[in-house]
Design an enzyme around this catalytic site. Structure first.
Site, PDB file in Angstrom:
ATOM      1  N   ARG A  76      -4.134 -10.400   4.124  1.00 37.43           N
ATOM      2  CA  ARG A  76      -4.489 -11.717   4.506  1.00 37.43           C
ATOM      3  C   ARG A  76      -3.449 -12.340   4.753  1.00 37.43           C
ATOM      4  O   ARG A  76      -3.757 -13.638   5.548  1.00 37.43           O
ATOM      5  CB  ARG A  76      -5.625 -12.021   3.549  1.00 37.43           C
ATOM      6  N   GLY A 103      -2.778  -1.715  -7.150  1.00 39.37           N
ATOM      7  CA  GLY A 103      -1.828  -2.701  -7.085  1.00 39.37           C
ATOM      8  C   GLY A 103      -1.814  -3.811  -8.064  1.00 39.37           C
ATOM      9  O   GLY A 103      -2.997  -4.478  -8.418  1.00 39.37           O
ATOM     10  N   HIS A 151       0.928  -1.192   0.060  1.00 38.18           N
ATOM     11  CA  HIS A 151       0.021   0.019   0.143  1.00 38.18           C
ATOM     12  C   HIS A 151       0.900   1.217   0.125  1.00 38.18           C
ATOM     13  O   HIS A 151       0.645   2.217  -0.613  1.00 38.18           O
ATOM     14  CB  HIS A 151      -0.910  -0.005   1.353  1.00 38.18           C
TER      15      HIS A 151
END
Length: 288
Positions: A195, A155, A45
């Site tokens: 995750r 992304g 990010h």
């Protein structure tokens, strides 16, 4: 004195505060870039934020765990949420605003209009998660409208998501340019993902099978293999050998339409989705 200490990030929680801030920037002639996220930020990010920082006068990071893109048996309730940690990670990035709305702000009482994506959303992730891209497209359209961004950064790890958003932006004449940054990987080759924190140390080792599978398939294609059935069979076997628990898909596809290539032509994209333990991971590799 460190100049970053004087940089102030505005944290906005409701649509009216966002509108006031964005209007002031637009009236001043500033170009706005947005980086939409679901929080639980990581270096991937931050690479998007850094890219946006070089392209725009103002950068907004959105943090919103979007319930509309989760299926009934998915991980909405346990999806990691840590706004304080996210703000700390963003501190050195000189983000102008973080928009962290509640669910009620994005989906107020009486909300009933959703974006229905087209063909590019119906295969791969669309087959495994039928309502996923409906939720993604709806929330991204709302965020682009609310932030009035001229640029939006995503992304490459979410390859199909980018394709869906690009189609939506074109179809609805949204005045925003969609830009894509390369996938950021850990030293073991695993693509960074919020995750990943679900994985045990042993599962984390097995998660490396996704990237290893992509690299092996790419090498076979670069060496001249053009039979898609052969390559996709080898991809699935590689994932099995690597210890994944379940394979959703492992395909060679056209990078624009995402249609499966039975006779491989370049450019192409390799895409995989598999479960390691209970965690569903995705990855991809573009072959030019």
């Amino acid at each position: 004195m460190n100049p970053e200490q004087n940089f102030r990030t505005v944290v906005l929680r409701d649509d009216w505060a966002l509108t006031r801030q964005v209007t002031a920037w637009v009236d001043a002639g500033d170009r706005i870039a947005v980086v939409p996220t679901m929080g639980a930020l990581h270096a991937g990010h931050l690479s998007l934020v850094q890219a946006a920082r070089t392209d725009a006068d103002r950068v907004i990071v959105t943090v919103f765990v979007n319930p509309a893109q989760f299926g009934p048996n998915e991980d909405l309730n346990k999806y990691p949420r840590d706004l304080a940690g996210d703000l700390e990670l963003l501190r050195p990035c000189q983000v102008d605003a973080v928009f962290a709305p509640t669910e009620r702000v994005i989906y107020p009482e009486g909300f009933e209009t959703f974006v229905e994506p087209g063909e590019v959303a119906r295969r791969l992730e669309g087959e495994s998660r039928p309502a996923h891209f409906r939720g993604v497209a709806t929330v991204v359209l709302k965020l682009l409208n609310m932030t009035r961004a001229g640029l939006a950064w995503f992304g490459q790890k979410d390859f199909q998501q980018v394709a869906v958003i690009r189609q939506m932006v074109a179809d609805f004449n949204v005045p925003c340019e969609i830009r894509v940054a390369p996938t950021v990987r850990d030293a073991d080759g695993v693509a960074l993902s919020s995750r990943n924190r679900y994985l045990s140390p042993e599962e984390r080792t097995r998660a490396g099978a996704l990237n290893q599978t992509l690299r092996q398939a790419a090498a076979a294609i670069r060496e001249g293999e053009r039979d898609g059935h052969v390559v996709m069979g080898e991809m699935k076997q590689s994932l099995i050998d690597g210890g994944v628990n379940e394979i959703d898909y492992a395909v060679v596809a056209d990078p624009v339409t995402l249609q499966t290539m039975h006779e491989i032509r370049l450019p192409a994209v390799l895409l995989v989705a598999a479960r390691v333990g209970a965690t569903r991971l995705i990855d991809n590799l573009v072959i030019e």
